[in-house]
Design a protein around this motif. Structure first.
Motif, PDB file in Angstrom:
ATOM      1  N   ALA A 319      20.787  32.321  50.586  1.00 17.69           N
ATOM      2  CA  ALA A 319      20.629  33.657  50.200  1.00 17.69           C
ATOM      3  C   ALA A 319      21.797  34.642  50.092  1.00 17.69           C
ATOM      4  CB  ALA A 319      19.769  34.296  51.600  1.00 17.69           C
ATOM      5  N   ALA A 320      22.835  34.527  50.590  1.00 15.97           N
ATOM      6  CA  ALA A 320      24.150  35.153  50.413  1.00 15.97           C
ATOM      7  C   ALA A 320      24.762  34.827  49.197  1.00 15.97           C
ATOM      8  CB  ALA A 320      25.051  34.764  51.726  1.00 15.97           C
ATOM      9  N   ARG A 321      24.150  34.142  48.362  1.00 16.18           N
ATOM     10  CA  ARG A 321      24.774  33.679  46.989  1.00 16.18           C
ATOM     11  C   ARG A 321      23.838  34.005  45.894  1.00 16.18           C
ATOM     12  NH1 ARG A 321      25.994  28.987  49.717  1.00 16.18           N
ATOM     13  NH2 ARG A 321      24.399  27.911  48.571  1.00 16.18           N
ATOM     14  N   ILE A 322      22.713  34.630  46.157  1.00 16.53           N
ATOM     15  CA  ILE A 322      21.741  34.931  45.197  1.00 16.53           C
ATOM     16  C   ILE A 322      22.279  36.374  44.509  1.00 16.53           C
ATOM     17  CG2 ILE A 322      19.309  35.829  44.804  1.00 16.53           C
ATOM     18  CD1 ILE A 322      19.533  33.011  45.705  1.00 16.53           C
ATOM     19  N   ASP A 323      22.296  36.037  43.295  1.00 13.58           N
ATOM     20  CA  ASP A 323      22.955  37.311  42.386  1.00 13.58           C
ATOM     21  C   ASP A 323      21.879  37.853  41.660  1.00 13.58           C
ATOM     22  OD1 ASP A 323      24.633  39.168  41.317  1.00 13.58           O
ATOM     23  OD2 ASP A 323      25.724  37.610  40.180  1.00 13.58           O
TER      24      ASP A 323
END
Length: 472
Positions: A319-323
């Protein structure tokens, strides 16, 4: 939080509902009554296939029967289990309430890999499964109406309807026992693409509100927006096709089971789809770069991410890397509860599955109404509408002294076909549902995201049945 520590799909749905309930004034007993799954049946049955007996396991869950019939698809998948079926049944209850479809929520599944069986074997299995469901009161036009889902389609629904007919030859409404049937066997035009079309209509409505678009860090319309679609099945294919062809969006990546295709200038969705149909894979498709690890492409930069595959694709792990600026959940439960919290904290707008995915059940409702009423939509008024159009066109020519072109005259005088009426009804449904969620966010200071707003809208409607009528 590690991925393995995340709640199950069923628990995830309940936690999201709890977040909405925390903003409402409902007593604990009513809250529990709404959340509880009313009933679930597990069925095991043998089928002799090519001389060998195989035993299959299936489920059908009824989450809420505050409205009848209850509604929900049946999926064929090797990974299916009872927890998933109960979660999906709960989602159906809320989904129907959000879009004002007067059904309760249900769901079914058969633990099977359909790709391992030929047509004849699948027909045997489907008819036997249907027999068990009907005998146990989990399939009928008035009580429980299945529809297609992952691994099933028009063919399976036709088999189910025919099996029910043979078990209840006296029921003149037998065609309404399932929806998603072939048009020639009681189906309705526009049902196959309904969920994907609903995704398009949902995004169109979102972009009609500049404030919402601006809050998501975008401006303008759908034209030129970079979209990544995960899953080119029925939902993903139609959503991508319509958004690119009708709205001018760029499908910059398509993620499938065997990898992903990337083209920042925009993929031709129909060409990709036809390539998959011919070759059974996206590998080797020209005019795009191939990435073997499709999951990584979920993290590629885009304006809109449309997960249209399976649940649990965006987790606390990625989730932290979803751009992206906007996630439109075209699948059921693609974002886990933990991931949802991370994404909201990062300011990413999420259009929830219980709304975005509701196009299928909306048009299923139209099909069910058509079957119950025994008349196709538009049959009684279409020619009257055409005649009135001709009168208006003739009047305009007489008053102005100018001739109307054949193209304009055709547009003015054409009566609405059944598929026109289906699309109009679906568009209206998706518009009004989004507006109701938006209004809930504006009027309730404790509701600040679309998912919570969607559940509050649904819970208010369901709770009225429990409190006003006393459905206990």
């Amino acid at each position: 939080m590690a991925v393995e520590q995340e709640p199950t799909f069923r628990e995830s749905v309940d936690l999201m509902v709890d977040r909405a309930l925390a903003t409402m004034d409902l007593d604990a007993g009513t809250q529990q009554a709404i959340k509880s799954c009313n009933s679930v049946i597990q069925i095991r049955f043998p089928v002799k296939i090519k001389g060998e007996i195989e035993v299959f396991t299936g489920w059908r869950a009824v989450h809420s029967n505050h409205r009848l019939p209850v509604k929900g698809g049946i999926r064929y998948a090797s990974y299916a289990d009872q927890d998933e079926v109960e979660a999906l049944a709960a989602l159906m209850t809320y989904k129907c309430a959000i879009v004002d479809v007067p059904f309760g929520g249900s769901k079914g599944a058969l633990q099977i890999d359909p790709s391992k069986y030929d047509r004849d074997a699948l027909e045997q299995i489907t008819r036997r499964f249907t027999l068990e469901l009907v005998r146990k009161g989990y399939l009928s036009p008035s009580e429980n109406v299945p529809a297609p889902d992952v691994g099933t389609g028009q063919r399976e629904m036709a088999w189910m309807a025919d099996t029910y007919k043979h078990l209840h030859p006296e029921d003149i409404n037998y065609m309404a026992c399932v929806t998603g049937k072939p048009v020639n066997h009681g189906g309705i035009r526009g049902r196959v693409e309904a969920t994907g079309r609903g995704v398009e209509y949902a995004l169109q409505e979102f972009f009609r509100h500049p404030a919402d678009v601006g809050h998501a860090g975008m401006s303008g319309t759908l034209e030129g927006k970079r979209i990544i679609v995960q899953g080119l099945g029925n939902v993903g294919y139609h959503a991508a096709k319509f958004l690119s062809e009708d709205d001018g969006a760029l499908i910059t990546a398509i993620i499938e089971r065997d990898g992903a295709l990337i083209n920042d200038k925009g993929l031709k969705v129909e060409a990709v789809y036809q390539y998959i149909q011919e070759h059974g894979t996206i590998k080797g498709y020209p005019d795009a770069s191939f990435e073997a690890d499709g999951k990584v492409v979920l993290e590629k930069s885009c304006d809109i991410l449309i997960p249209a595959a399976l649940e649990g694709q965006i987790t606390v792990e990625n989730a932290a890397r979803i751009d992206t600026k906007l996630i439109a959940e075209a699948a059921n439960g693609p974002v886990t509860f933990g991931a949802d919290a991370i994404l909201r904290e990062r300011g990413i707008t999420i259009m929830p599955d219980a709304y975005v995915n509701a196009g299928g059940v909306t048009v299923s409702y139209f099909e069910w109404i058509r079957n119950i009423s025994h008349i196709r939509f538009g049959r009684m008024q279409r020619r009257q509408d055409e005649m009135r159009g001709h009168q208006i066109a003739n009047l305009l020519e007489e008053v102005t002294g100018f001739s109307i072109s054949d193209k304009v005259k055709k547009d003015v005088t054409s009566g609405a076909s059944e598929v026109d009426l289906v699309r109009s009804g679906l568009d209206d449904t998706m518009r009004l549902a989004y507006q109701s969620m938006r209004e809930k966010m504006l009027e309730n200071g404790r509701v600040n995201d679309l998912r919570t707003a969607a559940y509050v809208v649904a819970l208010e409607k369901v709770s009225r049945s429990y409190l006003d009528i006393g459905v206990y």
